[in-house]
Enzyme design. Structure first.
Site: not given
Ligand code: 0O2
Length: 267
Positions: A140, A154
């Site tokens: 990704e 934040i």
């Molecule tokens: P980390 O700690 O970064 O690994 P979802 O179905 O929305 O729960 P999905 O399908 O994996 O998640 O895809 P999405 O929505 O594209 O999110 C993938 C990553 O984008 C997240 O990984 C976050 O890094 C970032 N992200 C998505 N939505 C948000 C948000 O509302 N706020 C912030 N700060 N980051 C976001 P992870 O696994 O959540 O976290």
């Protein structure tokens, strides 16, 4: 699953992240060497922690055997840009690459998440070579501006603090901050050419100065002390005058002098 098994599973993801980081960082270097503006300000990467993978497994009700198939952000790259316009340029760079095949995109810039999160996500397939042969790894790539990144960092830590129970007041403040980020990115875009001009001339100046210093260093070996002193004084005067055109001319003049010594050498 045992920790050792997780390590084995995650190893090719680590390789994919490391390789892609080297490639993007080299790209930044190439832009610098050519004295060109680079749409990538900064690049970072990580392999998702086992605890975060397990959290996602739980949240999305995924069977542990399907982790690799269903979780596409085990390998993650984050590209930070100065301006919103640079994000398109980066996407274009990725599209043109032959070592990454775009699998899907999520445009959270046009379609901001309800939380206020904005970023452009591209999932690519990337091949790594392992002792067991070639392995296709989904990676990704998150692409966002410095301002979007500030907000996301934040908000992510607040999400971590409050989990599902973020107080309404904090959520409202984050929403206000997200609106401020949109306004800030817009303002910055409106003076983008001004900022880029300033950055380009700074880059150009440092490239010419580096060339001049390298030529002077080489001349030390062949020219006499008096001539070197004169050249250095002239360089210093031009440098402090901040006249970039004169600096370019001086660089060319030095090249001619160096060439003169080289041809004397050949004779
Ligand atoms: P980390 O700690 O970064 O690994 P979802 O179905 O929305 O729960 P999905 O399908 O994996 O998640 O895809 P999405 O929505 O594209 O999110 C993938 C990553 O984008 C997240 O990984 C976050 O890094 C970032 N992200 C998505 N939505 C948000 C948000 O509302 N706020 C912030 N700060 N980051 C976001 P992870 O696994 O959540 O976290």
């Amino acid at each position: 699953m045992e920790i050792q098994l997780w390590r084995e599973i995650l190893s090719p993801y680590r390789l994919a992240v490391d390789e892609i980081l080297v490639k993007f960082r080299h790209l930044i270097e190439e832009y610098k060497l050519e004295g060109l503006y680079c749409p990538i300000e900064q690049v970072d990467g990580r392999v998702k922690k086992i605890s975060s993978i397990l959290e996602k497994v739980q949240k999305k009700n995924i069977n542990i055997e399907e982790v690799e198939e269903k979780i596409e952000d085990i390998a993650g790259i984050r590209i930070i840009c100065q301006f919103v316009e640079d994000i398109d340029a980066v996407v274009h760079l990725i599209e043109k690459r032959r070592d990454m095949e775009i699998k899907s995109v999520k445009d959270y810039i046009t379609n901001m998440k309800p939380s206020g999160y904005r970023s452009y996500h591209v999932i690519v397939n990337y091949n790594v070579e392992t002792i067991n042969g070639t392995k296709k790894i989904p990676v990704e790539i998150q692409i966002r501006t410095l301002a979007m990144n500030f907000w996301a960092i934040i908000e992510h830590s607040l999400q971590y603090k409050y989990r599902q129970n973020m107080p309404l007041l904090i959520r409202e403040r984050l929403s206000n901050a997200a609106a401020a980020v949109i306004a800030m990115d817009k303002e910055m875009s409106s003076i983008r050419s001004e900022i880029m001009d300033a950055q380009n001339s700074l880059r150009m100046k440092s490239k010419i100065v580096a060339e001049i210093l390298s030529t002077i260093q080489n001349l030390y070996k062949v020219a006499n002390k008096r001539e070197i002193e004169n050249i250095q004084n002239e360089f210093y005067n031009i440098y402090v005058s901040d006249d970039i055109d004169r600096l370019k001319e001086f660089n060319l003049e030095l090249d001619v002098i160096a060439e003169g010594y080289r041809s004397q050498d050949i004779e």
